[in-house]
Scaffold this motif. Structure first.
Motif, mmCIF file in Angstrom:
data_model
loop_
_atom_site.group_PDB
_atom_site.id
_atom_site.type_symbol
_atom_site.label_atom_id
_atom_site.label_comp_id
_atom_site.label_asym_id
_atom_site.label_seq_id
_atom_site.Cartn_x
_atom_site.Cartn_y
_atom_site.Cartn_z
ATOM 1 N N VAL A 1 -4.015 11.076 -0.180
ATOM 2 C CA VAL A 1 -2.948 10.233 0.370
ATOM 3 C C VAL A 1 -3.332 9.729 1.756
ATOM 4 O O VAL A 1 -3.199 8.539 2.072
ATOM 5 C CB VAL A 1 -1.621 11.017 0.437
ATOM 6 C CG1 VAL A 1 -0.575 10.214 1.199
ATOM 7 C CG2 VAL A 1 -1.122 11.337 -0.961
ATOM 8 N N THR A 2 -3.821 10.634 2.596
ATOM 9 C CA THR A 2 -4.238 10.244 3.941
ATOM 10 C C THR A 2 -5.399 9.258 3.888
ATOM 11 O O THR A 2 -5.422 8.269 4.639
ATOM 12 C CB THR A 2 -4.674 11.486 4.749
ATOM 13 O OG1 THR A 2 -3.609 12.438 4.755
ATOM 14 C CG2 THR A 2 -5.036 11.110 6.169
ATOM 15 N N GLY A 3 -6.355 9.509 2.993
ATOM 16 C CA GLY A 3 -7.495 8.602 2.876
ATOM 17 C C GLY A 3 -7.091 7.202 2.476
ATOM 18 O O GLY A 3 -7.596 6.212 3.019
ATOM 19 N N VAL A 4 -6.143 7.099 1.535
ATOM 20 C CA VAL A 4 -5.688 5.778 1.087
ATOM 21 C C VAL A 4 -4.965 5.048 2.203
ATOM 22 O O VAL A 4 -5.212 3.857 2.465
ATOM 23 C CB VAL A 4 -4.768 5.930 -0.145
ATOM 24 C CG1 VAL A 4 -4.072 4.619 -0.461
ATOM 25 C CG2 VAL A 4 -5.574 6.404 -1.346
ATOM 26 N N VAL A 5 -4.061 5.736 2.879
ATOM 27 C CA VAL A 5 -3.273 5.094 3.936
ATOM 28 C C VAL A 5 -4.165 4.632 5.086
ATOM 29 O O VAL A 5 -4.050 3.491 5.559
ATOM 30 C CB VAL A 5 -2.198 6.067 4.463
ATOM 31 C CG1 VAL A 5 -1.496 5.478 5.681
ATOM 32 C CG2 VAL A 5 -1.174 6.356 3.360
ATOM 33 N N LEU A 6 -5.077 5.477 5.546
ATOM 34 C CA LEU A 6 -5.970 5.093 6.644
ATOM 35 C C LEU A 6 -6.928 3.988 6.227
ATOM 36 O O LEU A 6 -7.347 3.179 7.053
ATOM 37 C CB LEU A 6 -6.756 6.312 7.134
ATOM 38 C CG LEU A 6 -5.954 7.371 7.883
ATOM 39 C CD1 LEU A 6 -6.870 8.513 8.321
ATOM 40 C CD2 LEU A 6 -5.267 6.758 9.098
ATOM 41 N N GLY A 7 -7.285 3.963 4.948
ATOM 42 C CA GLY A 7 -8.171 2.912 4.468
ATOM 43 C C GLY A 7 -7.500 1.550 4.450
ATOM 44 O O GLY A 7 -8.166 0.519 4.587
ATOM 45 N N LEU A 8 -6.181 1.521 4.314
ATOM 46 C CA LEU A 8 -5.455 0.252 4.244
ATOM 47 C C LEU A 8 -5.022 -0.270 5.608
ATOM 48 O O LEU A 8 -4.938 -1.476 5.821
ATOM 49 C CB LEU A 8 -4.222 0.408 3.357
ATOM 50 C CG LEU A 8 -4.472 0.616 1.863
ATOM 51 C CD1 LEU A 8 -3.166 0.890 1.148
ATOM 52 C CD2 LEU A 8 -5.159 -0.602 1.253
ATOM 53 N N LEU A 9 -4.741 0.609 6.544
ATOM 54 C CA LEU A 9 -4.197 0.181 7.833
ATOM 55 C C LEU A 9 -5.086 -0.795 8.588
ATOM 56 O O LEU A 9 -4.603 -1.822 9.081
ATOM 57 C CB LEU A 9 -3.902 1.421 8.697
ATOM 58 C CG LEU A 9 -2.693 2.259 8.265
ATOM 59 C CD1 LEU A 9 -2.531 3.445 9.197
ATOM 60 C CD2 LEU A 9 -1.424 1.407 8.267
ATOM 61 N N PRO A 10 -6.405 -0.527 8.742
ATOM 62 C CA PRO A 10 -7.234 -1.466 9.516
ATOM 63 C C PRO A 10 -7.288 -2.856 8.905
ATOM 64 O O PRO A 10 -7.426 -3.850 9.610
ATOM 65 C CB PRO A 10 -8.620 -0.813 9.511
ATOM 66 C CG PRO A 10 -8.352 0.627 9.233
ATOM 67 C CD PRO A 10 -7.180 0.636 8.308
ATOM 68 N N ALA A 11 -7.190 -2.934 7.580
ATOM 69 C CA ALA A 11 -7.264 -4.230 6.907
ATOM 70 C C ALA A 11 -5.910 -4.905 6.806
ATOM 71 O O ALA A 11 -5.808 -6.021 6.307
ATOM 72 C CB ALA A 11 -7.854 -4.055 5.510
ATOM 73 N N ALA A 12 -4.861 -4.245 7.284
ATOM 74 C CA ALA A 12 -3.494 -4.776 7.237
ATOM 75 C C ALA A 12 -3.103 -5.169 5.816
ATOM 76 O O ALA A 12 -2.420 -6.152 5.580
ATOM 77 C CB ALA A 12 -3.368 -5.972 8.169
ATOM 78 N N GLU A 13 -3.546 -4.371 4.835
ATOM 79 C CA GLU A 13 -3.213 -4.637 3.445
ATOM 80 C C GLU A 13 -1.970 -3.844 3.061
ATOM 81 O O GLU A 13 -1.640 -2.834 3.666
ATOM 82 C CB GLU A 13 -4.387 -4.258 2.534
ATOM 83 C CG GLU A 13 -5.639 -5.089 2.789
ATOM 84 C CD GLU A 13 -6.781 -4.659 1.888
ATOM 85 O OE1 GLU A 13 -6.569 -3.732 1.082
ATOM 86 O OE2 GLU A 13 -7.869 -5.235 1.981
#
Length: 261
Positions: free
Chosen positions: A191-203
Motif C-alpha cells: 500500500v505504501t509503495g503504491v501511494v508513494l509511487g503515484l504522488l510524485p507523478a500526480a496521478e
C-alpha cells in the motif's frame, strides 16, 4: 488497547519497507543490487551493535548467520524489485520466494529469540547478513559503485529507517502479537509503495486500485480487532533446553547494560 499499541509499532516496518521502493528507484544505483543491499544492511547492523555492545555467544553465532543470510536475501530482492516490471513472471516468482524466505526467517526469530533482547537479535543478524553480502558483492559485482551526496542520503534512509528501525519494530511486533495479526499488518508494505509511487507523478488511482487499497486496510483493521485478546501480553519463553541455560543467563545480564527491553 495493547494490541492496537503494538500494532502501530509493528506498522512502522511495512510502511518503511514500502518507501524503500521509491527511494531505491530514484536515488540508488540500479546496476549494483548486491552492493546496494550491503550498504543497506551492514551499517544498520553495526549501528544497532554499537547501541547494544554485546557479541553473540553459544548457539547464537550460527543462529545469527542463518537469520542474517535470510535477511540478506530479502534485502537483495527489495533492491531488485524496483527495476522489475510488475507483470514480469520472473519478478513475481522472485518476490514470492523472498516472501517465503522472509516468513521462514520471522518464524525462526520468534522461536529462537524468546527471552532475548530484540536489539541484540536484530543487530547480530543484520551484521551477519551484511558480512555474507559483502563477499557476494565482491565476487559478482567487483568494486563498490561511486557514491554521490544524494546516493549517500538515500542509503542513510534505507539503512537507518527502513532497516534498523523497521526490523526492530517488526521483531518487537512478533514478540507481542500473534503471527496472523503481524502478517496482516505487513500488507501495508505494498500500500505504501503504491501511494508513494503515484504522488510524485500526480496521478490518481483507478477504481479497482482504490478498492484494493480499501480491502487491504480493512483487513488490517479487522485483524487488529480480532487479535486483541491474544495480543494483550507479551509471550515469554515457553521452554528452555539444557543447551540454552548459559545463553539465557548471558542475555539476562546483558539487559541491564543495554537499557533496551
Amino acid at each position: 488497547m495493547e494490541t492496537i499499541r503494538w500494532g502501530l509499532v509493528t506498522a512502522i516496518a511495512p510502511v518503511a519497507w514500502g518507501s524503500t521502493y521509491y527511494v531505491t528507484h530514484h536515488f540508488l544505483p540500479a546496476d549494483h543490487p548486491l552492493w546496494g543491499a550491503v550498504l543497506r544492511v551492514l551499517p544498520a547492523g553495526v549501528l544497532l551493535l554499537l547501541l547494544c555492545r554485546k557479541r553473540p555467544r553459544g548457539p547464537w553465532w550460527w543462529r545469527s548467520l542463518v537469520l542474517g543470510a535470510l535477511t540478506g536475501v530479502v534485502g537483495v530482492v527489495l533492491m531488485l524489485a524496483s527495476g522489475v516490471d510488475a507483470a514480469d513472471p520472473l519478478g513475481v516468482v522472485v518476490s514470492v520466494a523472498a516472501m517465503a524466505l522472509s516468513a521462514f526467517g520471522h518464524v525462526l526469530t520468534k522461536r529462537w529469540g524468546a527471552g532475548v533482547d530484540v536489539l541484540l537479535v536484530t543487530s547480530w543478524q543484520l551484521v551477519a547478513g551484511g558480512a555474507v553480502l559483502v563477499v557476494s558483492a565482491f565476487v559478482v559485482e567487483g568494486a563498490p559503485p561511486p557514491l554521490t551526496g544524494a546516493t549517500l542520503l538515500g542509503f542513510a534512509f534505507v539503512s537507518v529507517v527502513a532497516t534498523a528501525v523497521a526490523f526492530v519494530a517488526w521483531f518487537t511486533g512478533l514478540r507481542h502479537l500473534d503471527a496472523g495479526t503481524v502478517g496482516l499488518i505487513g500488507l501495508l508494505n505494498p500500500v505504501t509503495g503504491v501511494v508513494l509511487g503515484l504522488l510524485p507523478a500526480a496521478e490518481s488511482l483507478g477504481g479497482h486500485q482504490v478498492l484494493g487499497l480499501l480491502l487491504v486496510l480493512s483487513g488490517v483493521l479487522l485483524g487488529q480487532r480480532a487479535g486483541a485478546p491474544q495480543g494483550s501480553a507479551a509471550p515469554g519463553p515457553s521452554r528452555v533446553g539444557s543447551d540454552d541455560v548459559e545463553e539465557v543467563e548471558f542475555h539476562r545480564s546483558g539487559r541491564a547494560t543495554s537499557d533496551h527491553r
